[in-house]
Write a protein that holds these residues in place. Structure first.
Motif, PDB file in Angstrom:
ATOM      1  N   SER A 137       0.636  -1.073  -0.074  1.00 18.84           N
ATOM      2  CA  SER A 137       0.079  -0.242   0.207  1.00 18.84           C
ATOM      3  C   SER A 137       1.240   1.205  -0.051  1.00 18.84           C
ATOM      4  N   TRP A 138       2.283   1.203   0.052  1.00 19.52           N
ATOM      5  CA  TRP A 138       3.075   2.607  -0.088  1.00 19.52           C
ATOM      6  C   TRP A 138       3.093   2.794  -1.341  1.00 19.52           C
ATOM      7  N   LYS A 139       2.864   3.394  -1.010  1.00 19.37           N
ATOM      8  CA  LYS A 139       2.979   4.684  -2.613  1.00 19.37           C
ATOM      9  C   LYS A 139       3.364   6.120  -2.779  1.00 19.37           C
ATOM     10  N   GLU A 140       4.586   6.218  -3.694  1.00 23.26           N
ATOM     11  CA  GLU A 140       5.272   7.501  -3.561  1.00 23.26           C
ATOM     12  C   GLU A 140       4.223   8.564  -4.581  1.00 23.26           C
ATOM     13  N   GLY A 141       3.867   9.332  -3.335  1.00 27.17           N
ATOM     14  CA  GLY A 141       3.231  10.571  -3.567  1.00 27.17           C
ATOM     15  C   GLY A 141       1.466  10.734  -2.738  1.00 27.17           C
ATOM     16  N   THR A 142       1.686   9.685  -2.137  1.00 26.16           N
ATOM     17  CA  THR A 142       0.813   9.331  -1.438  1.00 26.16           C
ATOM     18  C   THR A 142       0.819   9.539   0.388  1.00 26.16           C
ATOM     19  N   ASP A 143       0.481  10.216   0.975  1.00 29.38           N
ATOM     20  CA  ASP A 143       0.487  10.477   2.411  1.00 29.38           C
ATOM     21  C   ASP A 143       0.860   9.296   3.560  1.00 29.38           C
ATOM     22  N   CYS A 144       1.893   9.149   3.407  1.00 28.81           N
ATOM     23  CA  CYS A 144       2.442   7.938   4.052  1.00 28.81           C
ATOM     24  C   CYS A 144       2.127   7.902   5.987  1.00 28.81           C
ATOM     25  N   CYS A 145       1.519   8.823   6.381  1.00 27.87           N
ATOM     26  CA  CYS A 145       0.542   8.419   7.353  1.00 27.87           C
ATOM     27  C   CYS A 145      -0.203   7.553   7.620  1.00 27.87           C
ATOM     28  N   LEU A 146      -0.805   7.372   6.347  1.00 27.49           N
ATOM     29  CA  LEU A 146      -2.376   6.155   5.509  1.00 27.49           C
ATOM     30  C   LEU A 146      -1.854   5.436   5.577  1.00 27.49           C
ATOM     31  N   TRP A 147      -0.707   5.022   5.289  1.00 32.11           N
ATOM     32  CA  TRP A 147      -0.371   3.838   4.807  1.00 32.11           C
ATOM     33  C   TRP A 147      -0.095   2.443   5.437  1.00 32.11           C
ATOM     34  N   ASP A 148      -0.523   1.268   5.192  1.00 35.14           N
ATOM     35  CA  ASP A 148      -0.910   0.360   5.877  1.00 35.14           C
ATOM     36  C   ASP A 148       0.380  -0.404   7.240  1.00 35.14           C
ATOM     37  N   GLY A 149       0.306  -0.183   8.276  1.00 37.39           N
ATOM     38  CA  GLY A 149       1.762  -0.773   9.203  1.00 37.39           C
ATOM     39  C   GLY A 149       1.779   1.038  10.047  1.00 37.39           C
ATOM     40  N   VAL A 150       1.762   1.513   9.053  1.00 37.31           N
ATOM     41  CA  VAL A 150       2.443   3.223   9.709  1.00 37.31           C
ATOM     42  C   VAL A 150       1.203   4.066  10.432  1.00 37.31           C
ATOM     43  N   THR A 151       2.019   5.120  11.593  1.00 36.78           N
ATOM     44  CA  THR A 151       1.185   5.458  12.561  1.00 36.78           C
ATOM     45  C   THR A 151       1.932   6.747  12.665  1.00 36.78           C
ATOM     46  N   CYS A 152       1.023   8.186  12.184  1.00 34.36           N
ATOM     47  CA  CYS A 152       2.051   9.294  13.072  1.00 34.36           C
ATOM     48  C   CYS A 152       2.357  10.106  13.952  1.00 34.36           C
ATOM     49  N   ASP A 153       2.489  11.140  14.594  1.00 34.50           N
ATOM     50  CA  ASP A 153       2.408  12.102  14.808  1.00 34.50           C
ATOM     51  C   ASP A 153       1.576  12.656  14.775  1.00 34.50           C
ATOM     52  N   LEU A 154       0.182  12.835  14.423  1.00 37.70           N
ATOM     53  CA  LEU A 154      -0.775  14.195  13.853  1.00 37.70           C
ATOM     54  C   LEU A 154      -0.237  15.624  13.569  1.00 37.70           C
ATOM     55  N   GLU A 155       0.485  16.122  14.991  1.00 35.12           N
ATOM     56  CA  GLU A 155       1.461  17.024  14.656  1.00 35.12           C
ATOM     57  C   GLU A 155       2.161  17.442  13.575  1.00 35.12           C
ATOM     58  N   THR A 156       3.173  16.875  14.362  1.00 35.51           N
ATOM     59  CA  THR A 156       4.718  16.739  13.428  1.00 35.51           C
ATOM     60  C   THR A 156       4.751  16.224  12.427  1.00 35.51           C
ATOM     61  N   GLY A 157       3.639  15.060  12.364  1.00 33.86           N
ATOM     62  CA  GLY A 157       3.954  14.571  10.302  1.00 33.86           C
ATOM     63  C   GLY A 157       5.304  13.306  11.085  1.00 33.86           C
ATOM     64  N   HIS A 158       5.631  13.269  11.776  1.00 35.57           N
ATOM     65  CA  HIS A 158       7.531  11.905  12.542  1.00 35.57           C
ATOM     66  C   HIS A 158       6.168  10.346  12.916  1.00 35.57           C
ATOM     67  N   VAL A 159       6.919   9.804  12.331  1.00 35.66           N
ATOM     68  CA  VAL A 159       6.620   8.316  12.064  1.00 35.66           C
ATOM     69  C   VAL A 159       6.768   7.743  13.075  1.00 35.66           C
TER      70      VAL A 159
END
Length: 861
Positions: A59-81
């Motif tokens: 599900s990891w595609k270039e040009g898409t938001d990595c925070c929406l990728w399967d298995g990935v969790t982000c800090d919504l304020e900083t965008g850090h994984v």
């Protein structure tokens, strides 16, 4: 036109949603790039994950938001994984220390479990993830040592390095882990090599620890008792540390303990009132093959929260406590390999939630219907190796969820009825007294993986071609019955996952399956003891995983199947007692037959010289195997190989074969000329049979190099000259037959030769020695070194075969015969030279026997 109330509500919701998005960040660009580069460093392979399959990186595609990728969790304020869960993602490849994974500095949770990192080492850079609270590196095929930098992860709450079987943990590193990871609540190091770690090092583990798993870690010594008393300990697993000692306390235990596994340890457990009263919250208890002392099993009926109970392998006797019927929450109950007698308690009718029940290997008797016919939720039932002598209870055929049924090795009688469900995956009814035909409902079990109906003797009828509809079948064993007709042609190619096909010892006719599909998984093919005709199909070379091929005792008319030499893993080849003919030439390909351990082409019509080039290829017979294990299928490890073989002159079917065994049997053919010297290369041979041929010339002295030889048969040939003195050093030789040749001169003395009687040498008129009651004159008279009783123990080579006792009986009979003969000669006043020889040998033997009796007695135990 104004807005309607629903439209206004929608606009307000949309405005709130957009304002929320605008106040948060998407995945940081550097994080996205790091993840994509990490993805590219691995391939996707279905074999890389075993427990589950979920290729999340797809599900990891270039040009898409990595925070929406399967298995990935982000800090919504900083965008850090901050979280990465790639468990079961089918990743295959090497995790290098320069991986972009290590640039994700803000990770708090990292789960890479159940992938295949191809013997990578755990990089010291894992220690840079200073914010990690969870690290799961379970089942990744990591190798090498755990780096000490893991101890830098001071915020860790959960650490799992388990099931990396080539991973080791050194004492210094473990001490740092214990000292620095003070917040740990869950620690799992199962199957990590900790053999150098002192168990006492565990005493400093965090008091907040709630789960500790150290199963199969090679721990040795006394386990510290204070670990059992940790106030928050809910789960403790020490299974498969058979070097661990100590004592499980009966008092002051944590009152939150819900899981306890001390199986296969030597930690003492006293099943008494005090202990049971402290384990009221216990839900999982496994004490299989453990050190249970002063046990009152009836007390276990008070642990009413138990859902799992394993007391197998403890030699408990008496009747099964009826109080176990109080454990109404039980899902799994294992009491196999004990000595329970009597019947299944009537009280067990209350165990309505029971899913798995194993009472195998106990002398229990029937009937079983009244006790467990109410267990309608049963999925797995094993009652093998008991004394049930009734018909199979009708309710078993109707259990709707039953998928595993094992009733082998009982005295069950009657027909096999039709199953009323199609949920079976495993069915073993072998070694009973069942009769009739195989019910058609068995061939409708769509998920059936193993069908074993062997050794019932009276199963009749033909093998239905419907069996080839079982597309998940891995094991098919219908051997030792009275099945007739032909083998279904589809058996050679109906399933690419079939590992075991055993139809031996029936009344099957017709041809051997002529088409074996490519890429099949067949490891064991046994059609021995039928009436099969025709030729051996060359398509069998498609069975590239084949380890055992037994086509003996049929009516096959063919020449030697040279194409079999291309099978790279073939370990056992038996073609005995057929109508094979022609010459057996040398190899035609590199490494041909290099893995063969048992080779039997006896009782055919092969002719010409023994194939020197062929013997030169038998590399597995040149080196001993120290792995004392029974040979089994790789793809279905529960199935242990069996064969029929002539062992030390007796035709026996061996239900188990030790991996150390090495046999070469070329007897009962028309081989001519000399025994080649190259045969001395086969140093691992334990049995060599060249009897009943037309071999001429001398017995090669190189046979004396075969120091593992236990049985040697060169009888009924045209051999001449003397018996090589070098054979006298074969200390394991228990069976020797040189009869009916043209040998002459003195019989070697000492070692094992003093245990052989006249039958080993009869039909050789030129031989002399006390064994044949004929004196050797002059310097040819044999001396008499001490007798050796060191004959080897073959009881471990083949299951249920003949062992050292049979050898000792043979020796005893020979010895008694010799003494009796001497006594008769003395009483009938025969020549004095014979009396003196017997008396001298008897006196010398008595002195030596007194010195060696202790050693002999020890080997016999």
């Amino acid at each position: 036109m104004g807005f309607s109330p629903p439209s206004l509500s929608f606009i307000l919701f949309l405005f709130h949603f957009l304002s929320t998005i605008s106040s948060s960040h998407f995945c940081a660009p550097d994080q996205s790039l790091s993840l994509l580069q990490f993805k590219e460093s691995f391939s996707i392979s279905s074999s890389a994950s075993e427990l589950c399959h979920h290729p999340k990186t797809e599900s990891w595609k270039e040009g898409t938001d990595c925070c929406l990728w399967d298995g990935v969790t982000c800090d919504l304020e900083t965008g850090h994984v901050t979280g990465l869960d790639l468990s079961c993602s089918m990743l295959y490849g090497t995790l290098h220390s320069n991986s972009t994974l290590f640039s994700l500095h803000h990770l708090q949770k990292l789960d890479l479990s159940d992938n295949d990192f191809n013997s990578s080492h755990i990089s010291s850079r894992f220690g840079q993830f200073s914010n990690l609270t969870l690290l799961n590196l379970n089942y990744l095929d990591f190798a090498g040592q755990v780096p000490s930098e893991i101890s830098h992860l001071s915020k860790l709450v959960s650490l799992d390095l388990s099931r990396n079987y080539d991973l080791s943990l050194q004492p210094i590193c473990f001490d740092k882990l214990v000292q620095n990871l003070t917040k740990l609540r869950q620690l799992d190091l199962g199957s990590v090599n900790m053999s150098l770690v002192e168990p006492n090092s565990l005493t400093n583990l965090s008091s907040s620890l709630s789960s500790l798993s150290l199963g199969d870690c090679g721990l040795q010594g006394k386990f510290p008792g204070n670990i059992f008393l940790l106030p928050n300990l809910e789960s403790l697993d020490l299974i498969f540390n058979d070097g661990l000692t100590g004592s499980f306390p009966s008092s002051n235990l944590s009152n939150v303990l819900s899981r306890l596994d001390l199986s296969n340890t030597r930690i003492s457990v006293y099943l008494e009132n005090d202990l049971i009263s402290n384990l009221k919250l216990l839900e999982y208890m496994s004490l299989s093959e453990s050190n249970i002392i002063r046990s009152d099993l009836a007390l276990l009926g008070n642990l009413t929260r138990l859902t799992y109970l394993d007391l197998s392998g403890n030699n408990f006797g008496g009747e099964i406590p009826s109080s176990l019927g109080n454990l109404v929450q039980l899902r799994s109950l294992y009491l196999y390999s004990n000595k329970f007698v009597g019947q299944v308690p009537d009280s067990w009718g209350s165990l309505i939630h029971l899913l798995d029940l194993d009472l195998s290997d106990n002398p229990l008797v029937g009937p079983v219907h009244s006790q467990i016919n109410t267990l309608s939720n049963l999925k797995s039932l094993a009652l093998s190796d008991n004394l049930f002598n009734v018909t199979i209870p009708s309710f078993l055929y109707a259990l709707p969820s039953l998928y595993y049924l094992d009733l082998h090795n009982n005295n069950l009688i009657g027909n096999i009825s039709e199953f009323q469900h199609n949920s079976l995956t495993y069915l073993d009814l072998s070694n009973n007294h069942l009769h009739g035909t195989i019910p058609s409902s068995i061939f409708k079990q769509e998920n059936l993986e193993a069908l074993i109906l062997a050794s019932n003797s009276k199963l009749t009828g033909e093998i239905s071609s419907s069996i080839c509809k079982l597309r998940f079948l891995q094991v098919l064993d219908l051997s030792n019955n009275s099945l007739s007709g032909s083998t279904p042609p589809c058996l050679g190619n109906f399933s690419n996952i079939l590992s075991v096909l055993h139809l031996g010892m029936n009344n099957l006719q017709g041809a051997i399956p002529s088409t074996f599909s490519k890429d099949n998984s067949l490891e064991y093919l046994n059609l021995n003891g039928n009436e099969l005709q025709g030729k051996i199909s060359s398509s069998i070379i498609n069975c590239t995983m084949l380890e055992v091929l037994d086509l003996g005792n049929n009516k096959i008319e063919d020449t030697f199947p040279y194409f079999l030499e291309t099978l790279p893993h073939l370990q056992i080849l038996i073609l005995k007692s057929n109508k094979l003919q022609g010459f057996v030439k040398g190899r035609t390909t590199y490494n041909s037959f290099s893995e063969l351990q048992i080779f039997d082409i006896s009782d055919n019509d092969f002719r010409g010289p023994l194939p020197t080039g062929f013997l030169n290829c038998l590399e597995a017979m040149m080196a001993s195997d120290q792995n004392m294990i029974y040979m089994n299928a790789t793809n279905y490890s529960r199935y242990v190989y069996s064969i029929e073989m002539t062992w030390k002159g007796v035709e026996i079917e061996f239900p188990k074969i030790q991996s150390t065994i090495r046999v070469l049997d070329l007897s009962n053919n028309n081989f001519t000329e000399e025994i080649p010297k190259v045969i001395g290369k086969l140093k691992a041979l334990q049995q060599l049979n060249l009897s009943h041929n037309s071999l001429a010339g001398y017995i090669q002295s190189s046979l004396g190099i075969l120091t593992n030889l236990e049985s040697l048969d060169l009888s009924s040939n045209l051999l001449t000259g003397r018996i090589p003195m070098q054979l006298g050093v074969l200390t394991f030789l228990a069976i020797l037959n040189l009869s009916h040749n043209q040998l002459e001169g003195p019989i070697p003395s000492g070692k094992q030769f003093n245990t052989f009687n006249a039958s080993s040498f009869e039909g050789n008129l030129g031989l002399c020695g006390f064994q044949v009651l004929k004196e050797c004159y002059g310097d040819e008279a044999p001396s008499l070194p001490p007798s050796s009783f060191d004959e080897g123990d073959d009881s471990t080579l083949v299951g249920d075969g003949f062992g050292w006792k049979a050898v000792t009986i043979g020796y005893g009979c020979g010895f008694v015969f010799g003494v009796a003969s001497g006594y008769v000669v003395f009483r009938t006043k025969k020549p004095s030279w014979f009396f003196r020889m017997v008396e001298d040998k008897w006196n010398l033997k008595s002195k030596k026997t007194k010195k060696n009796v202790g050693r002999y007695g020890a080997r016999g135990n």
